[in-house]
Design a protein around this motif. Structure first.
Motif, PDB file in Angstrom:
ATOM      1  N   LYS A   2       0.393   7.023 -32.170  1.00 48.13           N
ATOM      2  CA  LYS A   2       1.671   6.547 -31.662  1.00 48.13           C
ATOM      3  C   LYS A   2       2.472   5.836 -32.742  1.00 48.13           C
ATOM      4  CE  LYS A   2      -0.123   4.290 -28.101  1.00 48.13           C
ATOM      5  NZ  LYS A   2      -0.337   3.503 -26.875  1.00 48.13           N
ATOM      6  N   LYS A   3       3.781   6.012 -32.725  1.00 44.56           N
ATOM      7  CA  LYS A   3       4.668   5.361 -33.693  1.00 44.56           C
ATOM      8  C   LYS A   3       5.970   5.035 -32.947  1.00 44.56           C
ATOM      9  CE  LYS A   3       6.316   5.861 -38.400  1.00 44.56           C
ATOM     10  NZ  LYS A   3       6.714   6.763 -39.475  1.00 44.56           N
ATOM     11  N   ILE A   4       6.036   3.813 -32.474  1.00 42.23           N
ATOM     12  CA  ILE A   4       7.054   3.475 -31.476  1.00 42.23           C
ATOM     13  C   ILE A   4       7.723   2.146 -31.811  1.00 42.23           C
ATOM     14  CG2 ILE A   4       7.372   2.923 -29.017  1.00 42.23           C
ATOM     15  CD1 ILE A   4       4.838   4.607 -28.462  1.00 42.23           C
ATOM     16  N   ILE A   5       9.035   2.092 -31.586  1.00 45.39           N
ATOM     17  CA  ILE A   5       9.750   0.808 -31.621  1.00 45.39           C
ATOM     18  C   ILE A   5      10.356   0.560 -30.242  1.00 45.39           C
ATOM     19  CG2 ILE A   5      11.785  -0.380 -32.518  1.00 45.39           C
ATOM     20  CD1 ILE A   5      11.119   0.781 -35.236  1.00 45.39           C
ATOM     21  N   ILE A   6      10.060  -0.613 -29.717  1.00 45.33           N
ATOM     22  CA  ILE A   6      10.529  -0.996 -28.376  1.00 45.33           C
ATOM     23  C   ILE A   6      11.424  -2.219 -28.557  1.00 45.33           C
ATOM     24  CG2 ILE A   6       9.803  -1.805 -26.098  1.00 45.33           C
ATOM     25  CD1 ILE A   6       7.051  -0.445 -26.659  1.00 45.33           C
ATOM     26  N   TYR A  20      21.566  -4.063 -36.652  1.00 43.69           N
ATOM     27  CA  TYR A  20      20.480  -4.960 -37.092  1.00 43.69           C
ATOM     28  C   TYR A  20      19.164  -4.208 -37.245  1.00 43.69           C
ATOM     29  CZ  TYR A  20      18.068  -5.232 -32.555  1.00 43.69           C
ATOM     30  OH  TYR A  20      17.348  -4.945 -31.433  1.00 43.69           O
ATOM     31  N   LEU A  21      19.045  -3.051 -36.581  1.00 46.58           N
ATOM     32  CA  LEU A  21      17.789  -2.294 -36.608  1.00 46.58           C
ATOM     33  C   LEU A  21      17.764  -1.210 -37.685  1.00 46.58           C
ATOM     34  CD1 LEU A  21      16.755  -1.579 -32.887  1.00 46.58           C
ATOM     35  CD2 LEU A  21      15.367  -2.747 -34.612  1.00 46.58           C
ATOM     36  N   LEU A  22      18.919  -0.887 -38.277  1.00 45.99           N
ATOM     37  CA  LEU A  22      18.976   0.296 -39.159  1.00 45.99           C
ATOM     38  C   LEU A  22      17.973   0.271 -40.317  1.00 45.99           C
ATOM     39  CD1 LEU A  22      22.750   1.358 -39.231  1.00 45.99           C
ATOM     40  CD2 LEU A  22      20.840   2.460 -38.040  1.00 45.99           C
ATOM     41  N   SER A  27      13.033   3.347 -42.107  1.00 47.12           N
ATOM     42  CA  SER A  27      11.614   3.489 -42.430  1.00 47.12           C
ATOM     43  C   SER A  27      10.845   4.169 -41.283  1.00 47.12           C
ATOM     44  CB  SER A  27      11.063   2.086 -42.746  1.00 47.12           C
ATOM     45  OG  SER A  27       9.713   1.991 -42.426  1.00 47.12           O
ATOM     46  N   HIS A  28      11.163   3.770 -40.048  1.00 46.38           N
ATOM     47  CA  HIS A  28      10.465   4.310 -38.870  1.00 46.38           C
ATOM     48  C   HIS A  28      10.657   5.829 -38.766  1.00 46.38           C
ATOM     49  CE1 HIS A  28       8.717   4.092 -34.843  1.00 46.38           C
ATOM     50  NE2 HIS A  28       9.772   4.682 -34.316  1.00 46.38           N
ATOM     51  N   PHE A  29      11.864   6.280 -39.026  1.00 43.57           N
ATOM     52  CA  PHE A  29      12.180   7.705 -38.898  1.00 43.57           C
ATOM     53  C   PHE A  29      12.245   8.400 -40.276  1.00 43.57           C
ATOM     54  CE2 PHE A  29      14.273   6.379 -34.723  1.00 43.57           C
ATOM     55  CZ  PHE A  29      13.314   6.981 -33.925  1.00 43.57           C
TER      56      PHE A  29
END
Lengths: 235, 235
Positions: A2-6, A20-22, A27-29
């Protein structure tokens, strides 16, 4: 894996959409050319197309293309072939109703549990818990079930709001509402303040962002969780 | 002939339980010795017994006895024989679930439409509209339906809250939530501020209390309704 941001919210006060999340999302994507967007929660009743355009503009800043799931003839195949998935905020009752009615909820759960990188904000985060029973939204439509994706073994309360000092309003505080939830449900509830998010990598769950989060467990006094905390054992 | 009070809240800031309404209730329930109380909404998870005691204390001030519907072997008969009925506030999802599960919802609708005097506060007012789709509560349990008692041919939003000036919170305002409701539902929604109530006498519906109420209609700009207004034609 799993690779998730909540994330509690898509947008901070005085900030623009997802700004603020970019850095985190870059990195996440990483390595992903195109993202599949689920626009079903329709904040303010915005159309699927308009919502997808808004999301495209934000992700263009980190070089990622976006296509809405409503643009595909076969949304199941779209999910199975997606490089990454984002479910945006809006109304959780509407989102969950659509996930069931379109028949995609099981596939969405499967592909994300199998490793397709996922981002949820607000309503898109609510559905990452065991149920949508701790949403703040208005029940504008009647979903076939409150059961959601169980990416984490507890419930999320996004946009967590502390009691407003000096308020004369007699409606329930958020804490009172969550305590009422615990009269009928046993899973923990994590109140994520705006600017906080959970990072889920495999079975490791970590609180991120600058703020503390408020953890509610049945029959226990709520506690503040510091950022960086490992929540992998929370259930 | 219907005889109903639909109050935004039971309690005003700095007031005690039902205090501001007691003069109105003394007249509304005139000649009634005992009131049947429906405690199912359980604010803060309070027990049916404790909630009924609290209500008894308030009604003792105007010489009316109170018995909880949970104290009766046959709640249907209790409703049919009641001189007056009060449904208290708490969680609307819980209240509606219990109304369906105990099988009393149809009888409750029938006896009140046939003239048994009724009082609702907060969750007990939400159920007086067509659906519970404009409650502010958290979905802590899953009701068999969102359909409610239709004592008035529109929806109620109790504890109506104006946008908080200068707030940095990014969660939806109440007005945004009601606008989202109107993307999927056509009935008007009346936002009742704390201290306001509707009086329903037969088919006549009047706004009471010191404040204005905020009326939302599908595809129309919201408007402020002055106290004393006749809302009998609203649908």
């Amino acid at each position: 894996m799993k690779k998730i941001i909540i994330a509690s919210t898509s947008t901070l006060h005085n900030g623009s959409y997802l700004d603020y999340l970019l850095p985190t999302l870059a990195s996440h994507f990483k390595g992903i050319g195109n993202l599949l967007f689920i626009p079903y929660a329709r904040p303010g009743g915005i159309s699927h197309d308009d919502y997808t355009s808004k999301v495209s503009e934000a992700f263009a800043k980190i070089g990622i293309g976006v296509k809405g799931i409503h643009e595909f003839d076969n949304p199941i195949t779209a999910l199975e072939q997606a490089e990454g998935i984002f479910t945006g905020g809006g109304n959780t009752f509407l989102l969950v109703t659509q996930l069931y009615k379109t028949g995609i909820i099981e596939t969405l759960e499967k592909v994300v549990k199998n490793g397709t990188p996922y981002l949820g904000t607000s309503a898109g985060s609510n559905i990452c818990g065991l149920t949508m029973g701790t949403t703040n939204d208005m029940p504008i439509v009647y979903p076939p079930s409150f059961k959601t994706l169980s990416f984490v073994p507890f419930n999320i309360n996004p946009h967590y709001l502390d009691p407003i000092e000096g308020s004369t309003h007699m409606g329930e505080t958020r804490e009172t509402r969550i305590n009422e939830f615990h009269h009928f449900n046993s899973q923990p509830v994590l109140g994520l303040r705006e600017g906080s998010w959970l990072e889920v990598i495999g079975n490791k769950i970590t609180l991120k962002g600058d703020l503390t989060a408020r953890l509610f467990r049945q029959n226990q006094t709520p506690e503040e969780i510091t950022t960086g905390s490992d929540l992998s054992d929370l259930k």
